[in-house]
Every structure is written in structure tokens, then in C-alpha cells.
Design an enzyme around this catalytic site. Structure first.
Site, PDB file in Angstrom:
ATOM      1  N   ARG A 342       0.838  -1.196   0.000  1.00 37.83           N
ATOM      2  CA  ARG A 342       0.000   0.000   0.000  1.00 37.83           C
ATOM      3  C   ARG A 342       0.876   1.250   0.000  1.00 37.83           C
ATOM      4  O   ARG A 342       2.005   1.234   0.476  1.00 37.83           O
ATOM      5  CB  ARG A 342      -0.893   0.023   1.249  1.00 37.83           C
ATOM      6  CG  ARG A 342      -1.716  -1.236   1.405  1.00 37.83           C
ATOM      7  CD  ARG A 342      -2.797  -1.068   2.435  1.00 37.83           C
ATOM      8  NE  ARG A 342      -2.407  -1.566   3.751  1.00 37.83           N
ATOM      9  CZ  ARG A 342      -3.234  -1.639   4.782  1.00 37.83           C
ATOM     10  NH1 ARG A 342      -4.485  -1.223   4.663  1.00 37.83           N
ATOM     11  NH2 ARG A 342      -2.828  -2.098   5.945  1.00 37.83           N
ATOM     12  N   ARG A 348      -6.563   8.198  10.228  1.00 33.52           N
ATOM     13  CA  ARG A 348      -6.420   8.353  11.684  1.00 33.52           C
ATOM     14  C   ARG A 348      -4.970   8.159  12.124  1.00 33.52           C
ATOM     15  O   ARG A 348      -4.499   8.820  13.032  1.00 33.52           O
ATOM     16  CB  ARG A 348      -7.333   7.373  12.418  1.00 33.52           C
ATOM     17  CG  ARG A 348      -6.831   5.957  12.526  1.00 33.52           C
ATOM     18  CD  ARG A 348      -7.529   5.197  13.639  1.00 33.52           C
ATOM     19  NE  ARG A 348      -8.877   4.855  13.281  1.00 33.52           N
ATOM     20  CZ  ARG A 348      -9.235   3.707  12.696  1.00 33.52           C
ATOM     21  NH1 ARG A 348      -8.331   2.796  12.388  1.00 33.52           N
ATOM     22  NH2 ARG A 348     -10.491   3.464  12.426  1.00 33.52           N
ATOM     23  N   TRP A 489     -11.704   3.822  16.244  1.00 34.56           N
ATOM     24  CA  TRP A 489     -10.256   3.585  16.341  1.00 34.56           C
ATOM     25  C   TRP A 489      -9.957   2.085  16.324  1.00 34.56           C
ATOM     26  O   TRP A 489      -8.961   1.643  15.760  1.00 34.56           O
ATOM     27  CB  TRP A 489      -9.701   4.226  17.626  1.00 34.56           C
ATOM     28  CG  TRP A 489      -8.291   3.797  17.854  1.00 34.56           C
ATOM     29  CD1 TRP A 489      -7.170   4.387  17.342  1.00 34.56           C
ATOM     30  CD2 TRP A 489      -7.851   2.640  18.567  1.00 34.56           C
ATOM     31  NE1 TRP A 489      -6.062   3.666  17.704  1.00 34.56           N
ATOM     32  CE2 TRP A 489      -6.457   2.588  18.456  1.00 34.56           C
ATOM     33  CE3 TRP A 489      -8.505   1.633  19.288  1.00 34.56           C
ATOM     34  CZ2 TRP A 489      -5.682   1.584  19.047  1.00 34.56           C
ATOM     35  CZ3 TRP A 489      -7.749   0.626  19.872  1.00 34.56           C
ATOM     36  CH2 TRP A 489      -6.345   0.616  19.753  1.00 34.56           C
ATOM     37  N   ASP A 491     -10.327  -1.000  14.765  1.00 32.02           N
ATOM     38  CA  ASP A 491     -10.734  -1.480  13.443  1.00 32.02           C
ATOM     39  C   ASP A 491     -11.622  -2.716  13.499  1.00 32.02           C
ATOM     40  O   ASP A 491     -12.352  -3.011  12.564  1.00 32.02           O
ATOM     41  CB  ASP A 491      -9.481  -1.899  12.654  1.00 32.02           C
ATOM     42  CG  ASP A 491      -8.811  -0.715  11.999  1.00 32.02           C
ATOM     43  OD1 ASP A 491      -9.511   0.239  11.644  1.00 32.02           O
ATOM     44  OD2 ASP A 491      -7.576  -0.770  11.830  1.00 32.02           O
ATOM     45  N   GLU A 634      -6.615  -7.012  18.643  1.00 36.99           N
ATOM     46  CA  GLU A 634      -7.699  -6.270  19.295  1.00 36.99           C
ATOM     47  C   GLU A 634      -8.522  -7.114  20.264  1.00 36.99           C
ATOM     48  O   GLU A 634      -9.279  -6.576  21.058  1.00 36.99           O
ATOM     49  CB  GLU A 634      -8.624  -5.646  18.238  1.00 36.99           C
ATOM     50  CG  GLU A 634      -8.088  -4.383  17.578  1.00 36.99           C
ATOM     51  CD  GLU A 634      -7.231  -4.655  16.355  1.00 36.99           C
ATOM     52  OE1 GLU A 634      -6.754  -5.810  16.185  1.00 36.99           O
ATOM     53  OE2 GLU A 634      -7.019  -3.724  15.552  1.00 36.99           O
ATOM     54  N   HIS A 641      -0.853   1.086  21.520  1.00 38.31           N
ATOM     55  CA  HIS A 641      -1.249   2.440  21.138  1.00 38.31           C
ATOM     56  C   HIS A 641      -2.112   3.176  22.184  1.00 38.31           C
ATOM     57  O   HIS A 641      -1.803   4.325  22.530  1.00 38.31           O
ATOM     58  CB  HIS A 641      -1.938   2.331  19.765  1.00 38.31           C
ATOM     59  CG  HIS A 641      -2.419   3.587  19.166  1.00 38.31           C
ATOM     60  ND1 HIS A 641      -2.381   3.808  17.811  1.00 38.31           N
ATOM     61  CD2 HIS A 641      -2.993   4.682  19.681  1.00 38.31           C
ATOM     62  CE1 HIS A 641      -2.895   4.987  17.543  1.00 38.31           C
ATOM     63  NE2 HIS A 641      -3.285   5.531  18.663  1.00 38.31           N
ATOM     64  N   GLN A 687       3.238  -2.798  18.024  1.00 41.53           N
ATOM     65  CA  GLN A 687       1.797  -2.546  17.948  1.00 41.53           C
ATOM     66  C   GLN A 687       1.050  -3.276  19.069  1.00 41.53           C
ATOM     67  O   GLN A 687       0.166  -2.727  19.685  1.00 41.53           O
ATOM     68  CB  GLN A 687       1.248  -3.005  16.594  1.00 41.53           C
ATOM     69  CG  GLN A 687      -0.196  -2.634  16.369  1.00 41.53           C
ATOM     70  CD  GLN A 687      -0.833  -3.517  15.308  1.00 41.53           C
ATOM     71  OE1 GLN A 687      -0.961  -4.736  15.475  1.00 41.53           O
ATOM     72  NE2 GLN A 687      -1.229  -2.907  14.209  1.00 41.53           N
ATOM     73  N   THR A 706       3.825   2.092  14.342  1.00 42.12           N
ATOM     74  CA  THR A 706       2.639   2.010  15.196  1.00 42.12           C
ATOM     75  C   THR A 706       2.458   3.348  15.902  1.00 42.12           C
ATOM     76  O   THR A 706       3.439   4.016  16.241  1.00 42.12           O
ATOM     77  CB  THR A 706       2.762   0.880  16.253  1.00 42.12           C
ATOM     78  OG1 THR A 706       2.137   1.303  17.480  1.00 42.12           O
ATOM     79  CG2 THR A 706       4.199   0.535  16.568  1.00 42.12           C
ATOM     80  N   GLY A 707       1.199   3.686  16.128  1.00 43.78           N
ATOM     81  CA  GLY A 707       0.882   4.940  16.804  1.00 43.78           C
ATOM     82  C   GLY A 707       1.376   4.961  18.242  1.00 43.78           C
ATOM     83  O   GLY A 707       1.355   6.001  18.900  1.00 43.78           O
TER      84      GLY A 707
END
Ligand code: GLC
Length: 799
Positions: A342, A348, A489, A491, A634, A641, A687, A706-707
């Protein structure tokens, strides 16, 4: 178990044992050319985009790990034995060969001591040239004369990664290689402006530009035929698989050393010739490396701290800033995890990443903000993932000529998605980032900068921000809580049709930021309008989301609660609770209570879990998260994050001990000696870390992009150490463990320097008794001082 250590003086991480369980990577390059390299020199390079501008190949997720790479082979021509300067690909016996790798700021240095030959390969990219330099030193540490052969090796990639991986009838016949005057040129005949090259500071004794000649049939990078034989085959061809192998024979007397420089670059033979001339003069190599060191030092000097916590110092002063910058410069799609599939920006992700680095990279932050606003539609939402080039396409270089492989060129209209694909949080994050940028730089005019919307018309930055806020105010359910839309946030929590507590809290946080800016700008009508909006959000949250000991995470489309004590699984979530406090939407009583619940149910020695207990049964009303294994990502992992959100929340509550406990749990530095559990790089946030509900509890995955990095940096600098720019002054508001007696900060802000010493004689966690600026007592924040001055600030904490 440990594999290396932090060398703070040199700002390097030193890997002494190269047989690390997973690749420990580094990012080389700060502008357009980048190489992602492991501690064994495996990895790939690209120009601008890892998807469209690939230069060298990488067989991702392969065995052996991280091949191919950017390698140097050393061959003893008297015995025929050979090895590489990085431990791989020859994998020389570690009981007789000594290897190490130093990852530094935008460079890596590989060293090897074997058979009396001490060799090193420093890889870096000069700031102003699109070339990767391999600065190679070879020293004969024995008492006899040695005859050696040195070979470089990279495997070139077709520049478009999808074609390289999937369409070999094109990739193998549309690129060719040729050799002359010490330069291997890899050209794309159909695209006559794209060339890559490999050259060196010497005249080679032999070369190969054909991969299969150099490696040999049924050989690998571990035992290439050319190296075994002691000479390349002088191969080149139009079409096929290409490589950059240059061979030099050297003779070294006892204690003699020699230096060879290899150059892997972007451009044609003519460019290569100029670069070769420039960097064959080793003073230019030294100066380029010095320039890179200075480039980083200038950034690091913007914020340096000296605290009683060594790990915090190492990470904040070097590694976390470096990681946060990397996310902003290269976005999120060039690593060993995202391998070039990508291009562009996640709305975000980039919106949050930029918040951390306006002091070190204001130009890039501004560029990213403009790109993001261009990806916002008039209705106010952001395009979830888009390539900014779609809105500003480069001019066609060969008008009328199209690739035989029909890859449709997207136009803006093709990438504008509707509400069904909109994430409810995307366009809210940028509000705080714009405010941070303006507070840092003082660039108030930025609010009036005009930028087009993705779907036509245009507006000022200020107008774009209002559209984000208005969008979230409109997209609410019956209770007034924001709709979850495609996702928020998280996903994997597709509340589709349901409502998201975290987005309502996020909306409140964005509003708080916006109202502060509007007040400063004197835009009173907006202050009133958005204050009323914030009041409404707060009321809806308190009326609908309190669950007794914490806040809910939301409601499904059928109105069932998510994140409630009434549920069997997913009873409590981190995001809604930490954001409730961070956003200042929650009452003090609820704030303290919900963070106590986070500590009680979600905290662990490796960080705060995203939710508890993990979901075990698919439930599509809740979302995809219930179809993820327990304890992974998740579904109940320690998702790094949002951990810093909890740190900020605790700082806002004045609980420095708790903030530090949370900070310590995810700090990669603290796991340096636990690599048998963590596995991943101890200098990078990952992450996620596998959660308690998984058998591999504590294993960290997905480093670098990663954020977590930006947020961790923000949480420590702005909230634990508590030094943060305001519109008119520098705010000092630390929140620390009571047993910290003192710490120091050097901060540069809008051209002036501040040396800040914070003393804590009364052992408090928060609170300021006195601030002295250049020996004068002041109240409130430190007023902006004249550019060029250095200012002494003494702060005494207390009540
Ligand atoms: C990944 C995505 C990010 C998302 C997070 C949680 O890190 O890049 O956008 O917020 O996962 O789902």
C-alpha cells in the site's frame, strides 16, 4: 535473556548476539530513499514508495529469516573460505566468529572479526543524495600477508512491487542490466526515466548483474557460486533477474587496513558516474555521515531530559522520538510487516502520528496536515486510507503510452467512499494535531490556510476542523452518542449501526482543543457554538455511558451494551475509559473510579490489555473482534497504542505513581533482558503484545510503524515531565512519582532555549509551588522569550 544493550553515548543499540528470534530492524534514510534493514543486513530499499518505487527485493516472512539483503562477502583467496560482514547470509559459526550490529539514527553498522580479519560495513544515506553508501573497512589483524576478495550483493527488484510479485511475464522482461566503467545500471526500457545502479569507489575485478549467475543453480545467498569460485561471471542481460555484485581483490599486509565504498542509488549511468566520483573521495563520505549525525542531533536537541529513570531517558532522548519521526516520514506501509502493498496515508494513523513531532519536523507535519485535509470530504469525514498523489498526480512523462498490464489509474472520484466505509473517528484526531503544531511553531496563519476538499470546493484549515466536529455532532444515535459507522479507532469493533463511547469522548477531546484555539483567535461565535456542543456531548456521555465502576464501550445496533459488567466477555475496555478522562468529559469521581478499574482488570506487567475478558465466541453484532483469537491484537492483547492514553489520564488526575507504573509496563527498554518472552526489538514500541489469554503472553509483535511511539512520546514529554507549549507560553506541569527528587529538561521552543530544573523537595506527585525564570518568580506558564536566548528555569513542586 538478552541479545544486546543500549549505548546511550553513541545513541546506538548494539546487538551482540545476531541469532535473535525475529528480525530487529532499522530505518536508513530521511528524505526520499529508504532502506529497512535487519540486524543481519536483510531487508529492502525503495524510493519514495515501497509499493511503486522498490529498488531491492525482499522475500517477506520467509525462511531463512529476512532475505535477501544488502550484503558484503569476504573471501580468503588463500584458503577459499568465505563469510559475510553481517552474520547472515553465511551464518558463520558464532563460537569462532564474532559479530555485532549497531543500529543508530538512520544508519546501521555491521562488524565481524573472523580469521584475523576485522571488517565493518556502515550503511547510510546522505541527506542530499539518493544513494545508499556502504562504507566498508577491512583490516588484517594477523602477522601474515592476506589475499582477499570482497563482493557486494543486492538483488534488484522490479520497481512496482505487485508486478514483481505477481506478474512475472512483465517483471522479468521489462528490465535489463548493463555494465561499464565500474557501474551496473538496471534500466526499465519501457519507462525510460527509471534507473537504479550499483557502483563502487574502485575498478572491479569482476561483476555480475544477473542474479542467477552470481548465486548459481540450487545455491542460495549462503553459498553463492561466484564467491565460492572467487570471481564473478561478468554477466548482464536484457530481461531476467538482476543483481548488483561487484568484486575486488585486495592484498593486506599485517595490520594494514583498506576502505572500499559501495553505492546503491537511484538514477542512470550518468548520475552514477557523478556520485561515484563524489564518494570515491572518502572525505565526502565522512562529511555526509557527519551531516546525518548533525541532522539528528539538531532534532534531538529540541527536547532532552535527565531524570532518575535511565530507561525513560534513553527512550525519550533517542529511540521513541526516532520511532515517532519514522512513522511520520515513511507513513505506515514500509516495514517487514507491511511490505509495500500500500502507498499513502491512513487518515487516523497519520493524524495522530504527527501530533508528536511538530518540534522536530514542523515542515513534514505541515505537509502531512495539508495532505490529510485534501483527503477530507465536504461533509466532514476523512478518506480512511488514500494516496495524496491522487489529488496532485505527477505529470505523465510519456503521454499516450500506457502499461500493457491494465492497472486502472484512480481518479479522486474513484477513491471517495461513502458513509458505509467511513470510520467514525478518522477526522477527529487531526484537531489536536493542528493545535499542537500551532502551539509549537506559533504559525497562527495556518488556521487560515485554504485547502481543497476531496470532493470539490475548498476551505481554510479552521473550516476543515469545524467540518470534522460538525460531522460527529450529526452522526449520533438516539442517545446522542456517536455512531460507530464502519469502525472507530478499533478497526475490529465494527459497531455498524451501533454507537461508540470512545468516539463521543474523542469528539469531546477535539472540541476542547478547538475551543481553546477559537478563544485564542477571538472567534467568539464559534467559542459559544462549540462550547454548547461540548456540554451536550458531556451530558450524553454521563447519562448513557456510566456502568457503575467504569464507562461502557458502546452499544450494538440492537441496543445491547458493550463493555459492561453485565456482559460475560468484553466487560471492560481500555479505549473508552482512558479517553473519558483524557478528554475531560468525565466527572472527577467517575474519572478516578474508571481508571482504578482499568488498573484492576486490565493492567499487567507487560502493559494494559485492550479489553477483558477476551471474546471466545463469534458475535457479529459486536464485530470482527470476536473472530480474532483470544489474547491477540484487538481481542484482549496489550494493544500498545492506547496505553499512553491511560498515562495521560492518570497525569490529568495527578497520580504520578500510577502514570509511571503504566509507563514502565510497556517501556520496551524494560524488557531488554526478557527477549525470550518479548522477542522483538527492545528499542521500539510494538503494535501489540500477546495478552494473558494467549499462550505466548508477553510476546511483542509489529515494531516501528505504530501509533504507540508518537503517543508514548507525547505522554512522557507533555504529561509526565509536563513540559508543553501553549499558544502564549510554555506550560510546566509535571506529574511524577513522589520519590523523584529532581529532573532536568533542555527544551528549545520557537527559537529560544530553556534549561528547566524541576525540584521536588516535598515529595509530591503533582503541583507547582514556585517557578523562577532567569531568577525572577513568575506565575503560570513561561512567557515566550526572545529567539536566540538561553533561559534558566527553576521549578519547585509542592502544594
Ligand atoms: C492498527 C491500525 C490503526 C487502528 C489499530 C486498532 O494499528 O493501523 O488504524 O487504530 O490497529 O485497531
Amino acid at each position: 535473556m538478552k541479545y544486546g544493550y543500549f549505548d546511550d553515548r553513541n545513541r546506538e543499540y548494539v546487538i551482540e548476539r545476531p541469532d535473535v528470534p525475529v528480525s530487529w530492524t532499522n530505518y536508513i534514510g530521511v528524505k526520499d530513499l529508504c532502506a529497512v534493514l535487519s540486524h543481519n543486513a536483510g531487508g529492502y530499499s525503495f524510493y519514495k514508495s515501497a509499493e511503486h518505487g522498490r529498488i531491492t527485493r525482499f522475500r517477506q516472512n520467509g525462511i531463512p529469516l529476512d532475505r535477501p539483503g544488502h550484503y558484503i562477502y569476504v573471501r580468503d583467496d588463500d584458503t577459499g573460505e568465505y563469510w559475510t560482514i553481517s552474520w547472515q547470509p553465511t551464518g558463520t559459526d558464532l563460537s569462532i566468529a564474532k559479530y555485532d550490529c549497531r543500529h543508530g539514527l538512520s544508519y546501521s553498522k555491521f562488524s565481524c572479526d573472523y580469521q584475523g580479519i576485522q571488517a565493518s560495513q556502515l550503511i547510510f544515506i546522505p541527506i542530499d543524495d539518493d544513494v545508499e553508501l556502504w562504507d566498508v573497512m577491512i583490516r588484517n589483524a594477523t602477522r601474515k600477508q592476506r589475499h582477499l576478495s570482497i563482493f557486494s550483493y543486492v538483488e534488484f527488484s522490479f520497481h512496482h512491487i505487485e508486478i514483481d510479485n505477481q506478474n512475472l511475464q512483465m517483471s522479468l522482461y521489462a528490465g535489463g542490466s548493463s555494465y561499464s566503467d565500474a557501474i551496473i545500471e538496471y534500466d526499465f526500457f519501457y519507462e525510460p526515466w527509471t534507473f537504479h545502479y550499483m557502483t563502487a569507489s574502485f575498478i572491479p575485478d569482476s561483476y555480475d548483474s544477473m542474479r542467477d549467475s552470481f548465486i548459481g543453480t540450487y545455491h542460495t545467498e549462503s553459498d553463492p557460486e561466484a564467491v565460492s569460485k572467487g570471481s564473478c561471471f561478468n554477466s548482464s542481460e536484457l530481461g531476467g533477474n538482476h543483481c548488483g555484485a561487484l568484486h575486488k581483490k585486495i592484498t593486506l599486509l599485517p595490520n594494514q587496513e583498506t576502505r572500499l565504498v559501495f553505492m546503491l542509488g537511484v538514477g542512470d549511468r550518468k548520475t552514477a558516474k557523478n556520485i561515484r566520483k563524489k564518494y570515491s573521495n572518502f572525505t565526502n563520505v565522512d562529511n555526509a555521515f557527519l551531516g546525518l549525525r548533525e541532522y539528528w542531533m539538531a532534532k534531538l536537541d529540541k527536547f532532552q531530559c535527565k531524570t532518575p529513570h535511565d530507561g525513560l531517558n534513553s527512550m525519550v532522548n533517542t529511540w521513541t522520538l526516532y520511532q515517532a519521526e519514522t512513522c511520520v516520514v515513511w507513513s505506515r506501509f514500509a516495514s517487514f510487516i507491511e511490505v509495500g502493498g500500500r502507498t499513502g496515508l491512513g487518515y487516523r494513523d497519520t493524524s495522530q502520528d504527527i501530533m508528536a513531532v511538530p518540534h522536530t519536523n514542523p515542515e513534514k507535519v505541515k505537509q502531512r496536515m495539508l495532505e490529510l485535509f485534501n483527503g477530507q470530504v465536504q461533509q466532514g469525514y476523512g478518506l480512511h486510507l488514500f494516496d495524496p498523489e491522487v489529488f496532485n498526480p505527477p505529470e505523465a512523462k510519456l503521454p499516450g503510452v500506457r502499461l500493457p498490464t491494465v492497472v486502472p489509474t484512480p481518479r479522486p472520484a474513484d477513491i471517495i467512499h461513502g458513509l458505509q466505509d467511513t470510520c467514525s473517528d478518522d477526522a477527529l484526531w487531526i484537531v489536536a494535531s493542528v493545535c499542537e503544531y500551532v502551539k509549537e511553531t506559533g504559525d497562527l496563519a495556518f488556521f487560515d490556510h485554504v485547502i481543497p476538499f476531496a470532493d470539490g470546493d475548498q476551505g481554510t484549515v479552521y473550516e476543515h476542523l469545524k467540518r470534522s466536529l460538525d460531522f460527529s455532532a450529526e452522526q449520533v444515535g438516539k442517545t446522542g452518542i456517536c455512531l460507530g459507522l464502519r469502525a472507530d479507532w478499533n478497526d475490529c469493533l465494527n459497531l455498524g449501526g451501533g454507537e461508540s463511547a470512545m468516539v463521543s469522548f474523542l469528539h469531546h477531546w477535539a472540541l476542547v482543543n478547538f475551543i481553546e484555539a477559537a478563544s485564542f483567535l477571538g472567534r467568539d461565535v464559534d467559542v459559544q457554538k462549540y462550547t454548547a456542543m461540548a456540554d451536550k456531548v458531556r451530558r450524553s456521555c454521563e447519562e448513557n455511558l456510566w456502568d457503575g465502576a467504569w464507562y461502557l464501550r458502546g452499544f450494538t445496533r440492537n441496543g445491547l451494551k458493550i463493555g459492561s459488567h453485565e456482559n460475560q466477555e468484553g466487560k471492560i475496555f481500555l479505549e473508552s475509559n482512558s479517553l473519558a478522562v483524557l478528554s475531560e468529559a468525565a466527572s472527577l469521581e467517575h474519572s478516578q473510579k474508571c481508571m482504578d478499574s482499568v488498573d484492576k482488570y486490565l493492567y499487567s506487567e507487560f502493559g494494559i490489555h485492550l479489553l477483558w475478558p477476551s471474546f471466545s465466541k463469534p458475535d457479529d453484532d459486536i464485530g470482527y473482534v470476536t473472530r480474532v483469537y483470544k489474547g491477540i491484537k484487538e481481542n484482549g492483547a496489550i494493544f500498545t497504542h492506547p496505553n499512553p492514553w491511560a498515562i495521560v489520564a492518570e497525569c490529568k488526575l495527578g497520580r504520578g505513581e500510577r502514570a509511571m507504573k503504566f509507563f514502565n509496563s510497556t517501556l520496551p527498554y524494560n524488557q531488554n533482558d526478557l527477549i525470550e518472552i518479548r522477542q522483538s526489538e527492545p528499542y521500539s514500541y510494538c503494535q501489540f503484545v500477546m495478552g494473558r489469554d494467549h499462550t505466548a503472553y508477553g510476546r511483542a509483535r509489529h515494531p516501528w510503524l505504530t501509533g504507540s511511539a508518537g503517543w508514548a512520546y507525547h505522554a512522557v514529554t507533555h504529561w509526565i515531565l509536563g513540559i508543553r507549549p501553549g499558544y502564549a507560553g510554555l506550560i510546566i506541569d509535571p506529574c511524577i512519582p513522589a520519590d523523584w527528587k529532581e529532573f532536568e529538561i533542555n527544551r528549545q521552543w520557537r527559537g529560544a532555549a530553556y534549561h528547566i530544573v524541576v525540584k521536588n523537595p516535598n515529595g509530591v506527585q503533582k503541583g507547582i509551588k514556585d517557578i523562577r525564570l532567569n531568577s525572577k518568580s513568575i506565575k503560570g506558564s513561561i512567557p515566550l522569550q526572545q529567539a536566540g536566548t538561553t533561559n534558566e528555569v527553576i521549578v519547585e513542586m509542592g502544594h
